[in-house]
Design an enzyme around this catalytic site. Sequence first.
Site, short mmCIF file in Angstrom:
data_model
loop_
_atom_site.label_atom_id
_atom_site.label_comp_id
_atom_site.label_asym_id
_atom_site.label_seq_id
_atom_site.Cartn_x
_atom_site.Cartn_y
_atom_site.Cartn_z
N THR A 1 0.68 -1.01 0.19
CA THR A 1 0.56 -0.45 0.02
C THR A 1 0.99 1.24 0.24
O THR A 1 1.91 0.81 0.78
CB THR A 1 -0.82 0.12 1.17
OG1 THR A 1 -1.42 1.48 1.08
CG2 THR A 1 0.14 -0.38 2.41
N ASP A 2 0.17 1.86 -0.13
CA ASP A 2 1.20 3.79 -0.43
C ASP A 2 1.13 4.82 0.84
O ASP A 2 1.70 5.23 1.23
CB ASP A 2 0.33 4.51 -1.12
CG ASP A 2 -1.57 4.47 -1.08
OD1 ASP A 2 -1.71 4.06 -0.03
OD2 ASP A 2 -1.56 6.36 -1.79
N GLU A 3 0.36 3.65 1.65
CA GLU A 3 0.25 4.28 3.17
C GLU A 3 1.71 4.03 3.96
O GLU A 3 2.00 4.05 5.16
CB GLU A 3 -0.84 3.54 3.94
CG GLU A 3 -2.27 4.03 3.17
CD GLU A 3 -3.65 3.75 4.23
OE1 GLU A 3 -3.56 3.55 5.34
OE2 GLU A 3 -4.19 3.04 4.03
N TYR B 1 -1.60 0.01 11.11
CA TYR B 1 -1.84 -0.78 9.59
C TYR B 1 -0.65 -1.38 9.28
O TYR B 1 -0.26 -1.90 8.31
CB TYR B 1 -3.36 -0.34 8.86
CG TYR B 1 -2.40 -0.49 8.00
CD1 TYR B 1 -3.23 -1.95 6.95
CD2 TYR B 1 -2.80 -0.07 6.69
CE1 TYR B 1 -3.47 -2.28 5.47
CE2 TYR B 1 -3.14 0.13 5.42
CZ TYR B 1 -3.15 -0.79 4.96
OH TYR B 1 -3.19 -1.36 3.59
N LYS C 1 2.25 -3.31 7.11
CA LYS C 1 2.92 -3.77 6.10
C LYS C 1 3.81 -3.25 5.22
O LYS C 1 4.83 -4.05 4.77
CB LYS C 1 1.72 -2.94 5.02
CG LYS C 1 0.56 -3.24 4.73
CD LYS C 1 -0.92 -4.86 4.74
CE LYS C 1 -0.32 -4.35 3.05
NZ LYS C 1 -0.40 -5.32 2.34
#
Length: 337
Positions: free
Chosen positions: A126-128, A153, A157
Amino acid sequence: MKIIVCGGAGFIGSNFIHFLIQNYPDVKILNYDKLTYAGNLDNLRDIENDSRYSFFQGDIADKLTFQDQVQKFEPDVIINFAGETHNDHSVHGDTMPFVMTDVVGVNVILDTVRKFKIKKFIHVSTDEVYGETEIDDTYRFKEDDPFRPNSPYAAAKAGGDLMCRAYFESFKTPVVVTHCTNNYGPYQFPEKLIPFFTFRALNDQPLPLYGDGLNVRDWIYVLDHCEALMVLIEKAEPGKWYNIASQNHQHNIDIAKIILKILGKPESLITFVEDRPGHDRRYALDTTAIEKDLNWKPRHNDFEKALIETINWYKDNIEWVKKLEKKIGKFNPHIKI
């Protein structure tokens, strides 16, 4: 080609399986999914009897079981969509499932790829993991930018992503890591922003927006994401990291307004609620690498047109929603974005 799709009963995973079945007649697929609350075999009901598709319920963090299935299926490729993905759950609830799936589970897959000499492993992230960019900044994160996760989260990741890097550097494990922006399209779990707002608007219920509603996300149609992942399976070199995005940046409040306009509902349904902890203001990814190296670009560039198609899919598949309601009760009222 034989592919194990980890997390194939979820939103992006099930769309990827449909994409494979529709476009690759010689493919053989094993869908390996734990079937958490967001896993839904109804997403794949139309292909469950296809001879090219099979399903096994299992946890990627269960090493013995996962390796047993890999040994039996003998895949060429493993692609991992499995993960605890809901930010609100990570800041309001137990964080351990995020660590177990997004870090330990990824470690199990990497060990398995090494042990059975799998040709390629695609890890979907994810970009997060990059954290946030300033709202008035035009900067877009590049693949070699440092990680600055702001939620449990995102941190979990990032941990799995870094394990992939370590395995490639230490063992030359044939892994490719992807970071993608927000997806939308059919089969998305109804706690996520677009289907959540769609169903509430259809029922004339308030659309709760975090903070001032000016958080920015880049939205990519799920089919474009699936096509990019297949390009990576076919062409990407092991050890590479690629950003996947559409450069379709939208404020959350504008997403709400577009949905209301499409459904003919008043903007007075928009309500503002207290912001959640660790809520990043803006995400943006630079996609120069995948565009230049692999000649990939998204095809669904008309956001509103693709959003209309998405909303129409949900309206045409109300039974899919009703079955989910029976399965899990009321959807979580928090929103991921």
